[in-house]
Write a protein that holds these residues in place. Structure first.
Motif, short mmCIF file in Angstrom:
data_model
loop_
_atom_site.label_atom_id
_atom_site.label_comp_id
_atom_site.label_asym_id
_atom_site.label_seq_id
_atom_site.Cartn_x
_atom_site.Cartn_y
_atom_site.Cartn_z
N LYS A 43 0.83 -1.21 0.00
CA LYS A 43 0.00 0.00 0.00
C LYS A 43 0.86 1.26 0.00
O LYS A 43 0.47 2.28 -0.59
N ASN A 44 2.02 1.21 0.64
CA ASN A 44 2.92 2.35 0.60
C ASN A 44 3.45 2.59 -0.81
O ASN A 44 3.52 3.73 -1.29
N VAL A 45 3.83 1.50 -1.48
CA VAL A 45 4.28 1.63 -2.87
C VAL A 45 3.19 2.28 -3.72
O VAL A 45 3.43 3.24 -4.47
N LEU A 46 1.98 1.76 -3.60
CA LEU A 46 0.85 2.27 -4.38
C LEU A 46 0.54 3.72 -4.02
O LEU A 46 0.19 4.52 -4.90
N SER A 47 0.68 4.08 -2.75
CA SER A 47 0.42 5.46 -2.32
C SER A 47 1.34 6.44 -3.03
O SER A 47 0.91 7.51 -3.48
N MET A 49 2.82 5.99 -5.95
CA MET A 49 2.41 6.03 -7.36
C MET A 49 1.19 6.92 -7.56
O MET A 49 1.14 7.74 -8.49
N GLN A 50 0.22 6.78 -6.69
CA GLN A 50 -1.02 7.56 -6.82
C GLN A 50 -0.79 9.04 -6.54
O GLN A 50 -1.43 9.89 -7.17
N MET A 51 0.12 9.34 -5.62
CA MET A 51 0.44 10.74 -5.35
C MET A 51 1.04 11.40 -6.59
O MET A 51 0.67 12.52 -6.97
N ALA A 52 1.95 10.68 -7.27
CA ALA A 52 2.54 11.21 -8.50
C ALA A 52 1.48 11.37 -9.58
O ALA A 52 1.45 12.39 -10.28
N ALA A 53 0.59 10.40 -9.72
CA ALA A 53 -0.44 10.48 -10.75
C ALA A 53 -1.36 11.68 -10.53
O ALA A 53 -1.73 12.38 -11.49
N ALA A 54 -1.70 11.94 -9.26
CA ALA A 54 -2.56 13.09 -8.97
C ALA A 54 -1.88 14.39 -9.36
O ALA A 54 -2.52 15.31 -9.91
N GLU A 55 -0.58 14.50 -9.09
CA GLU A 55 0.16 15.71 -9.47
C GLU A 55 0.24 15.86 -10.98
O GLU A 55 0.09 16.96 -11.53
N ILE A 56 0.50 14.75 -11.67
CA ILE A 56 0.60 14.79 -13.13
C ILE A 56 -0.74 15.19 -13.75
O ILE A 56 -0.79 16.00 -14.69
N ASN A 57 -1.83 14.66 -13.21
CA ASN A 57 -3.16 14.95 -13.76
C ASN A 57 -3.67 16.34 -13.40
O ASN A 57 -4.64 16.82 -14.00
N ALA A 290 6.43 17.19 3.91
CA ALA A 290 5.37 18.15 4.25
C ALA A 290 4.17 17.99 3.31
O ALA A 290 3.02 18.01 3.75
N ARG A 291 4.43 17.81 2.01
CA ARG A 291 3.34 17.64 1.05
C ARG A 291 2.58 16.34 1.33
O ARG A 291 1.35 16.32 1.28
N TYR A 292 3.31 15.29 1.62
CA TYR A 292 2.65 14.01 1.87
C TYR A 292 1.81 14.07 3.14
O TYR A 292 0.68 13.56 3.16
N ARG A 293 2.34 14.67 4.18
CA ARG A 293 1.59 14.79 5.43
C ARG A 293 0.32 15.61 5.24
O ARG A 293 -0.71 15.32 5.87
N LYS A 294 0.37 16.61 4.39
CA LYS A 294 -0.81 17.43 4.14
C LYS A 294 -1.89 16.61 3.46
O LYS A 294 -3.08 16.76 3.75
N LEU A 295 -1.49 15.73 2.55
CA LEU A 295 -2.43 14.88 1.83
C LEU A 295 -2.90 13.70 2.69
O LEU A 295 -3.99 13.17 2.49
N ASN A 296 -2.03 13.28 3.63
CA ASN A 296 -2.30 12.10 4.45
C ASN A 296 -2.06 12.44 5.92
O ASN A 296 -1.03 12.05 6.48
N PRO A 297 -2.97 13.17 6.55
CA PRO A 297 -2.76 13.61 7.93
C PRO A 297 -2.44 12.44 8.87
O PRO A 297 -3.08 11.39 8.81
N GLY A 298 -1.41 12.67 9.67
CA GLY A 298 -1.03 11.65 10.64
C GLY A 298 -0.11 10.57 10.10
O GLY A 298 0.27 9.66 10.82
N LYS A 299 0.27 10.67 8.81
CA LYS A 299 1.14 9.65 8.21
C LYS A 299 2.43 10.28 7.69
O LYS A 299 2.43 11.41 7.21
#
Length: 386
Positions: A43-47, A49-57, A290-299
């Motif tokens: 799930k971390n690997v997929l997370s 990948m999905q974060m990059a896809a959201a930025e690209i889109n 910082a960007r990841y924490r903003k998208l995934n609070p507490g992680k």
């Protein structure tokens, strides 16, 4: 509304519809563990990948004169290589993926049996050097070669704890390869392997009997590792059984994730492993955290998240450079340049490019737990010390 005005509005609406319909989809596949003992790892690997896809889109994506949207298609293989092979064939045949990402060596080797014939680029998330030493022309290894860790890990643990080590890592292909490379290096440095007992990290949650067996040999150091959660349980149970020495943690497991399972860094005192991204104070890793924490609070982001995030960005950048989203060979040919030209915000691990065989190159930071904190050291600097 005047007739001419209505016609103008209608024309504009039709133009917008035409633009939307002209947008095509790029699919990057994923086959990894999304259930079972290694689910957090997958799930971390997929997370990432999905974060990059959201930025690209979030921005217009144009390749070869066409507009595209990126989609990540994820399938669960339960860490089973035979399932990986089936999944990737489905991804290629049903979803027409030009690239697939697999985050375990057994699955990677299963896919390498057919990916060149299937004309699909394999993004191999493993630091096992054999992934790119087999001559597969459509493979890119995303993490740097793990063998660079062995010398520094050995020096650090021998100096701090002693020369007797017990091997108690997982029994899957990747951990076996780590143990096979580590054992002769430890012995060449003057150390002794006092016990060997690989365990099925992905099938068990109680490791007391296996851990008890190896600590009876009175090791100074335990060599452990697999996915983070079971690796943490091995360390926890070793402490509960009275082990006072240090842990060498293979790079699949992450110190920060292990700390959440064992109740903080104190039980991991004297350990060496890869530096958590969230503990890396350089500007780009700190900004990524910082960007990841903003998208995934507490992680907090792990290196699985950050490296596969960069892998997706690099793959799309290579497609842009190659001018194609379907020609796997052309995309592979541009992957080295793509990594080199990634903007810093898309490259928190500071990947410098690819070596001649298709593996990434970077000056990795390792982490040593001392005084309840994770202290970072550059791998190249440690390797340079004789």
């Amino acid at each position: 509304m005047k007739p001419q005005t209505r016609l103008t509005v209608l024309a504009a609406a039709l133009a917008l519809c035409g633009t939307a319909s002209a947008q095509e989809v790029i699919k990057i596949g994923f086959s990894g563990p999304l259930s079972g003992g290694a689910a957090l790892y997958g799930k971390n690997v997929l997370s990432g990948m999905q974060m990059a896809a959201a930025e690209i889109n979030a921005k217009p994506l144009q390749i070869g004169g066409k507009n595209y949207k990126l989609e990540i298609v994820a399938l669960d293989d339960k860490y089973n290589p035979s399932e990986t092979g089936i999944n990737v064939q489905r991804l290629v045949q049903q979803h027409k993926t030009a690239a697939v990402l697999v985050p375990h060596s057994g699955g990677i080797f299963a896919v390498q049996a057919f990916n060149e014939k299937a004309k699909v680029l394999l993004l191999a998330y493993t630091s096992l050097p054999q992934a790119t030493e087999r001559g597969n022309t459509l493979t890119v290894r995303l993490p740097p070669d793990f063998t660079g860790y062995i010398g520094p890990f050995t020096k650090a643990m021998m100096a701090k704890h002693g020369k007797n080590v017990a091997l108690a890592a997982a029994d899957h292909d990747y951990a076996k390869a780590w143990a096979a490379a580590f054992k002769p290096a430890w012995e060449a440095a003057g150390g002794k392997v006092v016990a060997e007992n690989p365990m099925s990290y992905n099938k068990a949650t109680d490791f007391y009997s296996g851990v008890s067996r190896v600590i009876q040999s009175k090791p100074d150091v335990l060599f452990i590792g697999g996915a983070s959660e079971p690796t943490a349980l091995v360390a926890k149970q070793a402490r509960e059984l009275g082990f006072k020495g240090g842990f060498i943690i293979i790079d699949q497991a992450k110190i920060d994730e292990m700390a959440k399972v064992v109740g903080g860094l104190a039980p991991l005192e004297g350990s060496v492993g890869v530096m958590p991204v969230s503990g890396d104070e350089r500007p780009e890793p700190a900004a990524f955290t910082a960007r990841y924490r903003k998208l995934n609070p507490g992680k907090d982001p792990s290196s699985e998240i950050s490296l596969n995030y960069s892998g997706v960005h690099a793959t799309v950048a290579a497609m842009k450079l190659a001018g194609t989203v379907t020609d796997a060979a052309a995309i592979r040919a541009k992957m080295g340049e793509a990594f080199k030209t990634l903007p810093p915000e898309h490259n928190p691990n500071d990947i410098e490019g690819l070596d001649s065989k298709g593996g990434t190159v970077a000056n990795t930071i390792i982490g040593i737990v001392e005084g309840g904190k994770i202290k970072g050291q550059f791998l190249r600097a440690m390797n340079a010390v004789k």
